[in-house]
Design a protein around this motif. Structure first.
Motif, PDB file in Angstrom:
ATOM      1  N   GLY A 107      87.605 -43.495  20.982  1.00  0.00           N
ATOM      2  CA  GLY A 107      86.671 -44.440  21.410  1.00  0.00           C
ATOM      3  C   GLY A 107      86.169 -44.396  23.038  1.00  0.00           C
ATOM      4  O   GLY A 107      86.074 -45.620  23.732  1.00  0.00           O
ATOM      5  N   VAL A 108      85.999 -43.042  23.348  1.00  0.00           N
ATOM      6  CA  VAL A 108      85.750 -42.868  24.794  1.00  0.00           C
ATOM      7  C   VAL A 108      84.452 -43.403  25.445  1.00  0.00           C
ATOM      8  O   VAL A 108      83.393 -43.291  24.707  1.00  0.00           O
ATOM      9  CB  VAL A 108      85.907 -41.485  25.207  1.00  0.00           C
ATOM     10  CG1 VAL A 108      85.580 -41.262  26.635  1.00  0.00           C
ATOM     11  CG2 VAL A 108      87.384 -40.879  24.690  1.00  0.00           C
ATOM     12  N   GLN A 109      84.717 -44.196  26.478  1.00  0.00           N
ATOM     13  CA  GLN A 109      83.142 -44.638  27.044  1.00  0.00           C
ATOM     14  C   GLN A 109      82.794 -43.956  28.378  1.00  0.00           C
ATOM     15  O   GLN A 109      83.622 -43.231  28.976  1.00  0.00           O
ATOM     16  CB  GLN A 109      83.524 -46.497  27.384  1.00  0.00           C
ATOM     17  CG  GLN A 109      83.943 -47.117  26.018  1.00  0.00           C
ATOM     18  CD  GLN A 109      82.642 -46.943  25.319  1.00  0.00           C
ATOM     19  OE1 GLN A 109      81.480 -47.299  25.328  1.00  0.00           O
ATOM     20  NE2 GLN A 109      83.149 -46.799  23.821  1.00  0.00           N
ATOM     21  N   PRO A 110      81.571 -43.979  28.730  1.00  0.00           N
ATOM     22  CA  PRO A 110      81.022 -43.254  29.651  1.00  0.00           C
ATOM     23  C   PRO A 110      81.805 -43.315  31.137  1.00  0.00           C
ATOM     24  O   PRO A 110      81.841 -42.621  32.120  1.00  0.00           O
ATOM     25  CB  PRO A 110      79.651 -43.266  29.721  1.00  0.00           C
ATOM     26  CG  PRO A 110      79.253 -43.776  28.484  1.00  0.00           C
ATOM     27  CD  PRO A 110      80.428 -44.657  27.770  1.00  0.00           C
ATOM     28  N   ASP A 111      82.213 -44.567  31.265  1.00  0.00           N
ATOM     29  CA  ASP A 111      82.748 -45.044  32.752  1.00  0.00           C
ATOM     30  C   ASP A 111      84.352 -44.883  32.395  1.00  0.00           C
ATOM     31  O   ASP A 111      85.172 -45.009  33.746  1.00  0.00           O
ATOM     32  CB  ASP A 111      82.441 -46.493  32.982  1.00  0.00           C
ATOM     33  CG  ASP A 111      81.129 -46.568  33.334  1.00  0.00           C
ATOM     34  OD1 ASP A 111      80.582 -45.660  33.445  1.00  0.00           O
ATOM     35  OD2 ASP A 111      80.503 -47.748  33.297  1.00  0.00           O
ATOM     36  N   ASP A 112      84.756 -44.339  31.396  1.00  0.00           N
ATOM     37  CA  ASP A 112      86.367 -44.289  31.284  1.00  0.00           C
ATOM     38  C   ASP A 112      87.101 -43.190  32.202  1.00  0.00           C
ATOM     39  O   ASP A 112      86.426 -42.173  32.183  1.00  0.00           O
ATOM     40  CB  ASP A 112      86.697 -43.767  29.762  1.00  0.00           C
ATOM     41  CG  ASP A 112      86.687 -45.291  28.953  1.00  0.00           C
ATOM     42  OD1 ASP A 112      86.685 -46.462  29.492  1.00  0.00           O
ATOM     43  OD2 ASP A 112      86.891 -45.195  27.764  1.00  0.00           O
ATOM     44  N   ARG A 113      88.298 -43.417  32.559  1.00  0.00           N
ATOM     45  CA  ARG A 113      89.171 -42.570  33.195  1.00  0.00           C
ATOM     46  C   ARG A 113      90.207 -42.219  32.288  1.00  0.00           C
ATOM     47  O   ARG A 113      90.866 -43.550  31.807  1.00  0.00           O
ATOM     48  CB  ARG A 113      89.557 -43.250  34.542  1.00  0.00           C
ATOM     49  CG  ARG A 113      88.594 -43.092  35.853  1.00  0.00           C
ATOM     50  CD  ARG A 113      89.036 -43.732  37.059  1.00  0.00           C
ATOM     51  NE  ARG A 113      90.332 -43.072  37.259  1.00  0.00           N
ATOM     52  CZ  ARG A 113      90.491 -41.947  38.221  1.00  0.00           C
ATOM     53  NH1 ARG A 113      89.312 -41.493  38.659  1.00  0.00           N
ATOM     54  NH2 ARG A 113      91.456 -41.600  38.699  1.00  0.00           N
ATOM     55  N   VAL A 114      90.463 -41.088  31.924  1.00  0.00           N
ATOM     56  CA  VAL A 114      91.480 -40.857  30.645  1.00  0.00           C
ATOM     57  C   VAL A 114      92.476 -39.851  31.220  1.00  0.00           C
ATOM     58  O   VAL A 114      92.440 -39.045  32.035  1.00  0.00           O
ATOM     59  CB  VAL A 114      90.579 -40.004  29.703  1.00  0.00           C
ATOM     60  CG1 VAL A 114      91.502 -39.780  28.545  1.00  0.00           C
ATOM     61  CG2 VAL A 114      89.350 -40.778  29.198  1.00  0.00           C
ATOM     62  N   LEU A 115      93.709 -40.369  30.665  1.00  0.00           N
ATOM     63  CA  LEU A 115      95.087 -39.647  30.871  1.00  0.00           C
ATOM     64  C   LEU A 115      95.374 -38.918  29.750  1.00  0.00           C
ATOM     65  O   LEU A 115      95.602 -39.518  28.734  1.00  0.00           O
ATOM     66  CB  LEU A 115      96.072 -40.438  31.644  1.00  0.00           C
ATOM     67  CG  LEU A 115      97.395 -40.085  32.000  1.00  0.00           C
ATOM     68  CD1 LEU A 115      97.304 -38.844  32.781  1.00  0.00           C
ATOM     69  CD2 LEU A 115      98.626 -41.075  31.878  1.00  0.00           C
ATOM     70  N   ASP A 116      95.517 -37.625  29.988  1.00  0.00           N
ATOM     71  CA  ASP A 116      96.037 -36.883  28.403  1.00  0.00           C
ATOM     72  C   ASP A 116      97.328 -36.543  28.903  1.00  0.00           C
ATOM     73  O   ASP A 116      97.533 -35.247  29.801  1.00  0.00           O
ATOM     74  CB  ASP A 116      95.210 -35.591  28.273  1.00  0.00           C
ATOM     75  CG  ASP A 116      95.213 -34.768  27.090  1.00  0.00           C
ATOM     76  OD1 ASP A 116      96.180 -35.270  26.615  1.00  0.00           O
ATOM     77  OD2 ASP A 116      94.625 -33.729  27.169  1.00  0.00           O
ATOM     78  N   VAL A 117      98.263 -36.692  28.221  1.00  0.00           N
ATOM     79  CA  VAL A 117      99.816 -36.593  28.509  1.00  0.00           C
ATOM     80  C   VAL A 117     100.107 -35.362  27.692  1.00  0.00           C
ATOM     81  O   VAL A 117      99.648 -35.250  26.284  1.00  0.00           O
ATOM     82  CB  VAL A 117     100.415 -37.885  27.809  1.00  0.00           C
ATOM     83  CG1 VAL A 117     102.093 -37.630  28.254  1.00  0.00           C
ATOM     84  CG2 VAL A 117     100.270 -38.989  28.934  1.00  0.00           C
ATOM     85  N   GLY A 118     100.749 -34.444  28.034  1.00  0.00           N
ATOM     86  CA  GLY A 118     101.245 -33.339  27.474  1.00  0.00           C
ATOM     87  C   GLY A 118      99.876 -32.186  27.040  1.00  0.00           C
ATOM     88  O   GLY A 118      99.765 -32.050  25.892  1.00  0.00           O
ATOM     89  N   CYS A 119      99.175 -32.286  27.994  1.00  0.00           N
ATOM     90  CA  CYS A 119      97.748 -31.482  27.655  1.00  0.00           C
ATOM     91  C   CYS A 119      97.650 -30.280  27.223  1.00  0.00           C
ATOM     92  O   CYS A 119      96.914 -29.751  26.622  1.00  0.00           O
ATOM     93  CB  CYS A 119      96.781 -31.770  28.706  1.00  0.00           C
ATOM     94  SG  CYS A 119      97.261 -30.907  30.136  1.00  0.00           S
ATOM     95  N   GLY A 120      98.858 -29.403  27.609  1.00  0.00           N
ATOM     96  CA  GLY A 120      98.888 -28.081  26.867  1.00  0.00           C
ATOM     97  C   GLY A 120      97.762 -27.302  27.633  1.00  0.00           C
ATOM     98  O   GLY A 120      97.494 -27.393  28.748  1.00  0.00           O
ATOM     99  N   GLY A 121      97.058 -26.476  26.748  1.00  0.00           N
ATOM    100  CA  GLY A 121      96.264 -25.657  27.194  1.00  0.00           C
ATOM    101  C   GLY A 121      94.742 -26.317  27.443  1.00  0.00           C
ATOM    102  O   GLY A 121      93.902 -25.662  27.627  1.00  0.00           O
ATOM    103  N   GLY A 122      94.948 -27.608  27.292  1.00  0.00           N
ATOM    104  CA  GLY A 122      93.567 -28.477  27.556  1.00  0.00           C
ATOM    105  C   GLY A 122      92.437 -28.806  26.860  1.00  0.00           C
ATOM    106  O   GLY A 122      91.512 -29.336  27.194  1.00  0.00           O
ATOM    107  N   GLN A 123      92.772 -28.321  25.320  1.00  0.00           N
ATOM    108  CA  GLN A 123      91.629 -28.698  24.689  1.00  0.00           C
ATOM    109  C   GLN A 123      91.273 -30.122  24.448  1.00  0.00           C
ATOM    110  O   GLN A 123      90.294 -30.474  24.309  1.00  0.00           O
ATOM    111  CB  GLN A 123      92.199 -28.282  23.216  1.00  0.00           C
ATOM    112  CG  GLN A 123      90.938 -28.250  22.065  1.00  0.00           C
ATOM    113  CD  GLN A 123      91.304 -27.732  20.849  1.00  0.00           C
ATOM    114  OE1 GLN A 123      91.889 -28.548  20.172  1.00  0.00           O
ATOM    115  NE2 GLN A 123      90.653 -26.466  20.468  1.00  0.00           N
ATOM    116  N   THR A 124      92.243 -30.959  24.265  1.00  0.00           N
ATOM    117  CA  THR A 124      92.158 -32.516  24.240  1.00  0.00           C
ATOM    118  C   THR A 124      91.564 -33.006  25.652  1.00  0.00           C
ATOM    119  O   THR A 124      90.800 -33.981  25.333  1.00  0.00           O
ATOM    120  CB  THR A 124      93.317 -33.133  23.836  1.00  0.00           C
ATOM    121  OG1 THR A 124      94.468 -32.659  24.582  1.00  0.00           O
ATOM    122  CG2 THR A 124      93.743 -32.787  22.442  1.00  0.00           C
TER     123      THR A 124
END
Length: 243
Positions: free
Chosen positions: A20-37
């Protein structure tokens, strides 16, 4: 390098659909690996920070730059994030391995704004994951590492998250096939890059190791679906927010 994105590719849309990502969101991706997520989240978010402890994986992630994405070499369990700086934290199969699960989730919570959300994809128990049973059994010996399944019990995970300062989480069950390669030879090479098979094989005498390798090849041959070597798997999408 094992292509983890290819292995879990059938979970991709399930997980993306839960954010449910919103346009103003700042997102933290934990254990992002190669960055796909990280890149997936960046399609709808203002900014995304991918965090991982593996520099080689982050080098791969940085090879596909996006203007609203940055990466950080750090342990999300202990890194001093700016407090209340993220609207959403996500993780694809990356949060089960923390030594101190309550402490790690508490550290991530502090990085979330009030009522900021946490959405993670975690494995269900080993007994619900064919790959985690038949591959070690083909090699022989007892299971060595249950850390991938540390959050597989909803009751246990609920207690961990509420103790770490989150609201009562929801659990959505997802079942998909894991992809180990286009054929048994590729799958064999991929399996031998994994930690638990390596540990099991390392303990065997040469003759037993030969039998284990032959048994593993036979198991992989038996899981050739015509669309690659695939195993059944089960996961939870766990969603909650900062209490």
């Amino acid at each position: 390098m094992f292509d983890y994105d290819a292995e879990v590719r059938l979970y991709r849309e399930h997980f993306r659909g839960a954010w449910g990502v919103q346009p103003d969101d700042r997102v933290l991706d934990v254990g992002c690996g190669g960055g796909q997520t990280t890149r997936d989240a960046a399609e709808g978010a203002a900014r995304v920070l991918g965090v991982d402890i593996s520099e080689p994986m982050l080098e791969h992630a940085r090879s596909q730059p996006l203007p609203n994405v940055s990466y950080l070499l750090a342990d999300a369990a202990t890194h001093d994030f700016e407090p209340e700086s993220f609207d959403l934290a996500i993780s694809r199969f990356g949060v089960m391995f923390f030594d101190d699960l309550v402490g790690a989730f508490g550290n991530i919570r502090r990085a979330l704004r009030p009522e900021g959300r946490l959405v993670v994809l975690v494995w269900q128990s080993r007994t619900e994951n064919e790959w985690a049973q038949v591959i070690p059994e083909a090699i022989g010996g007892s299971f060595r590492d249950d850390s991938p399944f540390a959050l597989g019990d909803p009751a246990v995970t609920r207690d961990i998250l509420t103790e770490a300062g989150y609201a009562d989480p929801t659990f959505t069950a997802v079942r998909e096939l894991l992809y180990y390669g286009p054929d048994s030879e590729a799958a064999y090479d991929n399996v031998l890059r994994l930690r638990e098979p390596q540990a099991l094989l390392a303990d065997l005498e040469p003759a037993a190791a030969d039998r284990a390798h032959a048994s593993l090849r036979a198991t992989l041959d038996a899981h050739d679906t015509g669309s690659g070597i695939q195993f059944e798997s089960s996961a939870w999408i766990v969603s909650t927010q900062r209490a």
